[in-house]
Design a protein around this motif. Structure first.
Motif, PDB file in Angstrom:
ATOM      1  N   VAL A  92       0.841  -1.203   0.000  1.00  0.00           N
ATOM      2  CA  VAL A  92       0.000   0.000   0.000  1.00  0.00           C
ATOM      3  C   VAL A  92       0.875   1.251   0.000  1.00  0.00           C
ATOM      4  N   LEU A  93       1.899   1.247   0.851  1.00  0.00           N
ATOM      5  CA  LEU A  93       2.822   2.385   0.889  1.00  0.00           C
ATOM      6  C   LEU A  93       3.532   2.560  -0.449  1.00  0.00           C
ATOM      7  N   GLY A  94       3.884   1.433  -1.082  1.00  0.00           N
ATOM      8  CA  GLY A  94       4.589   1.491  -2.355  1.00  0.00           C
ATOM      9  C   GLY A  94       3.777   2.079  -3.478  1.00  0.00           C
ATOM     10  N   ARG A 218       8.488   8.922 -12.882  1.00  0.00           N
ATOM     11  CA  ARG A 218       7.162   8.573 -12.377  1.00  0.00           C
ATOM     12  C   ARG A 218       7.102   8.780 -10.866  1.00  0.00           C
ATOM     13  N   ARG A 219       5.978   9.257 -10.377  1.00  0.00           N
ATOM     14  CA  ARG A 219       5.786   9.474  -8.952  1.00  0.00           C
ATOM     15  C   ARG A 219       4.462   8.849  -8.509  1.00  0.00           C
ATOM     16  N   GLU A 220       4.498   8.199  -7.360  1.00  0.00           N
ATOM     17  CA  GLU A 220       3.273   7.628  -6.828  1.00  0.00           C
ATOM     18  C   GLU A 220       2.469   8.695  -6.078  1.00  0.00           C
ATOM     19  N   SER A 221       1.192   8.420  -5.880  1.00  0.00           N
ATOM     20  CA  SER A 221       0.318   9.376  -5.204  1.00  0.00           C
ATOM     21  C   SER A 221      -0.756   8.630  -4.428  1.00  0.00           C
ATOM     22  N   SER A 222      -1.194   9.219  -3.349  1.00  0.00           N
ATOM     23  CA  SER A 222      -2.281   8.613  -2.560  1.00  0.00           C
ATOM     24  C   SER A 222      -3.623   8.769  -3.259  1.00  0.00           C
ATOM     25  N   PHE A 227      -5.064   5.541   3.940  1.00  0.00           N
ATOM     26  CA  PHE A 227      -4.314   4.285   3.900  1.00  0.00           C
ATOM     27  C   PHE A 227      -5.270   3.094   3.908  1.00  0.00           C
ATOM     28  N   ARG A 228      -6.275   3.146   4.774  1.00  0.00           N
ATOM     29  CA  ARG A 228      -7.229   2.022   4.884  1.00  0.00           C
ATOM     30  C   ARG A 228      -8.010   1.833   3.595  1.00  0.00           C
ATOM     31  N   LEU A 229      -8.411   2.929   2.961  1.00  0.00           N
ATOM     32  CA  LEU A 229      -9.158   2.805   1.714  1.00  0.00           C
ATOM     33  C   LEU A 229      -8.260   2.297   0.589  1.00  0.00           C
ATOM     34  N   SER A 230      -6.989   2.709   0.591  1.00  0.00           N
ATOM     35  CA  SER A 230      -6.042   2.191  -0.405  1.00  0.00           C
ATOM     36  C   SER A 230      -5.832   0.690  -0.215  1.00  0.00           C
ATOM     37  N   LEU A 231      -5.751   0.266   1.042  1.00  0.00           N
ATOM     38  CA  LEU A 231      -5.614  -1.158   1.340  1.00  0.00           C
ATOM     39  C   LEU A 231      -6.828  -1.925   0.835  1.00  0.00           C
ATOM     40  N   TYR A 232      -8.007  -1.414   1.136  1.00  0.00           N
ATOM     41  CA  TYR A 232      -9.244  -2.075   0.684  1.00  0.00           C
ATOM     42  C   TYR A 232      -9.308  -2.122  -0.839  1.00  0.00           C
ATOM     43  N   GLN A 233      -8.928  -1.028  -1.481  1.00  0.00           N
ATOM     44  CA  GLN A 233      -8.967  -0.958  -2.938  1.00  0.00           C
ATOM     45  C   GLN A 233      -8.046  -2.014  -3.557  1.00  0.00           C
ATOM     46  N   ALA A 362      -0.083  -0.063 -13.078  1.00  0.00           N
ATOM     47  CA  ALA A 362       1.019   0.571 -12.349  1.00  0.00           C
ATOM     48  C   ALA A 362       0.576   1.086 -10.984  1.00  0.00           C
ATOM     49  N   ARG A 363      -0.634   1.651 -10.896  1.00  0.00           N
ATOM     50  CA  ARG A 363      -1.076   2.245  -9.644  1.00  0.00           C
ATOM     51  C   ARG A 363      -1.408   1.201  -8.584  1.00  0.00           C
ATOM     52  N   MET A 364      -1.549  -0.087  -8.995  1.00  0.00           N
ATOM     53  CA  MET A 364      -1.897  -1.169  -8.069  1.00  0.00           C
ATOM     54  C   MET A 364      -0.762  -2.168  -7.888  1.00  0.00           C
ATOM     55  N   ARG A 365       0.366  -1.952  -8.553  1.00  0.00           N
ATOM     56  CA  ARG A 365       1.356  -3.018  -8.678  1.00  0.00           C
ATOM     57  C   ARG A 365       1.987  -3.406  -7.340  1.00  0.00           C
ATOM     58  N   ALA A 366       2.329  -2.454  -6.513  1.00  0.00           N
ATOM     59  CA  ALA A 366       2.967  -2.788  -5.235  1.00  0.00           C
ATOM     60  C   ALA A 366       2.005  -3.530  -4.325  1.00  0.00           C
ATOM     61  N   ARG A 367       0.737  -3.099  -4.299  1.00  0.00           N
ATOM     62  CA  ARG A 367      -0.248  -3.795  -3.471  1.00  0.00           C
ATOM     63  C   ARG A 367      -0.486  -5.218  -3.975  1.00  0.00           C
ATOM     64  N   GLY A 368      -0.588  -5.347  -5.293  1.00  0.00           N
ATOM     65  CA  GLY A 368      -0.809  -6.676  -5.860  1.00  0.00           C
ATOM     66  C   GLY A 368       0.354  -7.622  -5.600  1.00  0.00           C
ATOM     67  N   MET A 369       1.587  -7.120  -5.763  1.00  0.00           N
ATOM     68  CA  MET A 369       2.756  -7.954  -5.497  1.00  0.00           C
ATOM     69  C   MET A 369       2.895  -8.251  -4.012  1.00  0.00           C
ATOM     70  N   GLY A 370       2.418  -7.348  -3.165  1.00  0.00           N
ATOM     71  CA  GLY A 370       2.386  -7.634  -1.732  1.00  0.00           C
ATOM     72  C   GLY A 370       1.479  -8.811  -1.428  1.00  0.00           C
ATOM     73  N   CYS A 371       0.318  -8.858  -2.094  1.00  0.00           N
ATOM     74  CA  CYS A 371      -0.598 -10.003  -1.932  1.00  0.00           C
ATOM     75  C   CYS A 371       0.048 -11.286  -2.433  1.00  0.00           C
ATOM     76  N   TYR A 372       0.729 -11.200  -3.563  1.00  0.00           N
ATOM     77  CA  TYR A 372       1.409 -12.367  -4.144  1.00  0.00           C
ATOM     78  C   TYR A 372       2.457 -12.912  -3.172  1.00  0.00           C
ATOM     79  N   LEU A 373       3.296 -12.030  -2.647  1.00  0.00           N
ATOM     80  CA  LEU A 373       4.364 -12.465  -1.745  1.00  0.00           C
ATOM     81  C   LEU A 373       3.817 -12.970  -0.421  1.00  0.00           C
TER      82      LEU A 373
END
Length: 422
Positions: A92-94, A218-222, A227-233, A362-373
């Motif tokens: 989520v942070l990523g 490239r820069r990430e953005s909230s 944070f909780r809504l990003s996690l849920y998303q 791209a906007r979901m990649r870190a969260r998705g890879m976090g789920c994978y790992l």
């Protein structure tokens, strides 16, 4: 247009054609033609090598400081456990914070931590509890590094080269796994255990150097989300997207029974085969060599069989290797079995990993890879407990043969949950 201009244009045209052929090449090594990816790959190889050397040193040091089985096992536990609980929040942070800055900060902490550990060990000021504290901090750093690093790979190569780039990442890991433990043992014997930590600190410094030279735009953005809504998303996207959902399930179907190899391999070497530490190192090396060899065949295999059949066939191949290892003591056959398992382990997880990275925006990649790992770490940990207890209650042969039989079934089940063309 004069002759010189025509000559320059011809050179540019030829260079462009060569670049196009490179980027569409079927060679497993094609991504290394891209300078930025090449720098990242060699930095990753050095980092993986340093990590394996470090693990050997940490285990050996703990065996000297407190030789109880619980404390020796705790070294690996405190380093691996954070990924189960923190990979998704870190993802989520990523997706909210600049990934380059996160990686730079993480590498700085890891470099400082391992350098301090090397200094304390060299001066004989290290204790068992301090070793666990430093190992835990390193584990926290790695849980930040791994999902963010993997989420950054698609930025380094064209989409057509992503699967090969992921495969090359697996080669880097397995080359280090094949060489690192032996190299670590030599360094410890020649110069002392502190050198293992010093080498790891240097490897982190190398990665830090590459990251500092990365001119990322490239820069990430909230995106205005908490944070909780990003996690849920992120969790909702993984659950709702068929390819991601099936990829996560594929990881569980493979790693849960497949972990019977890693959790019992030391006991296979010592009790089943009657080999010593060098024999165990030989087995680990065979797995690594098999994985590296498979990198050459994987693009061809995927092109002719597709992702789903590649995964299913590789799972069956791993099951055959596992059952063979469990029921034989012949050196040649054991060698072939471990080579086969190394190759099929890499083929399965590389196909699943590249599917995840190509599926995720791209906007979901870190969260998705976090789920994978997280799915991978949870399956590995749970499987290790299950197969360890079964081996304790019955035998190593029974546990691994049972795992091989289950893996054959899950290979068939995986075809019902397709990751290709979904």
């Amino acid at each position: 247009m004069d002759r010189d201009d025509r000559g320059r244009n011809k050179v540019k045209t030829l260079a462009g054609a060569f670049a196009a052929r490179t980027l569409t090449s079927s060679s497993a090594w094609a991504p290394l033609q891209i300078p930025l990816y090449r720098a990242f790959w060699f930095a990753s190889l050095a980092s993986n090598l340093g990590t394996w050397i470090h693990e050997v040193g940490a285990g050996w040091l703990m065996a000297s400081l407190d030789p109880s089985p619980e404390m020796v096992a705790a070294v690996r536990t405190v380093m691996a456990a954070p990924i189960i609980f923190l990979a998704i929040p870190v993802g989520v942070l990523g997706d909210r914070i600049d990934r380059r800055r996160m990686l730079i900060g993480t590498q700085f902490v890891l470099c400082a931590c391992t350098a301090t550990l090397a200094s304390l060990t060299f001066s004989d000021m290290i204790t068992a509890k301090l070793l666990l504290v430093f190992t835990f901090v390193i584990g926290l750093g790695m849980v930040v590094h791994v999902p963010i690093w993997q989420a950054s790979i698609p930025e380094l190569v064209p989409k057509t080269q992503l699967a090969r780039a992921v495969a090359l990442g697996s080669i880097s890991f397995n080359l280090a796994r094949a060489v690192g433990p032996a190299l670590g043992g030599i360094l410890i014997a020649m110069a002392g255990v502190w050198t293992a930590f010093a080498i790891n600190a240097l490897s982190f410094a190398g990665v830090l150097t590459v990251l500092l030279s990365w001119k990322r735009t490239r820069r990430e953005s909230s995106r205005g989300l908490s944070f909780r809504l990003s996690l849920y998303q992120g969790l909702r996207y993984v659950a709702k997207t068929v390819a991601m959902r099936h990829t996560i399930l594929g990881v569980v179907l493979f790693v849960l029974p497949g972990s019977a190899l890693w959790s019992l391999l030391p006991l296979v070497a010592k009790q089943h085969l009657g080999w010593g530490a060098s024999g165990f190192g030989f087995l680990v090396g065979c797995v690594g060599v098999g994985a590296v060899f498979a990198a050459w065949t994987l693009p061809h295999f995927q092109r002719h069989r597709g992702a789903d059949q590649t995964i299913a066939i590789a799972m069956v191949g791993f099951a055959i290797g596992l059952a063979t290892l469990a029921n034989t003591t012949g050196t040649a056959i054991v060698c072939v079995a471990t080579l086969l398992m190394g190759a099929t382990w890499m083929m399965t997880l590389t196909t699943l990993n590249s599917t995840a990275q190509m599926t995720l925006p791209a906007r979901m990649r870190a969260r998705g890879m976090g789920c994978y790992l997280t799915a991978m770490a949870f399956s590995m940990t749970t499987g290790s407990i299950v197969w360890g207890q079964l081996a304790e209650a019955t035998s190593i042969t029974t546990a691994q043969t049972t795992a091989a039989a289950i893996l054959t079934i899950t290979a068939a089940v995986s075809l019902l949950f397709r990751v290709g063309d979904t």
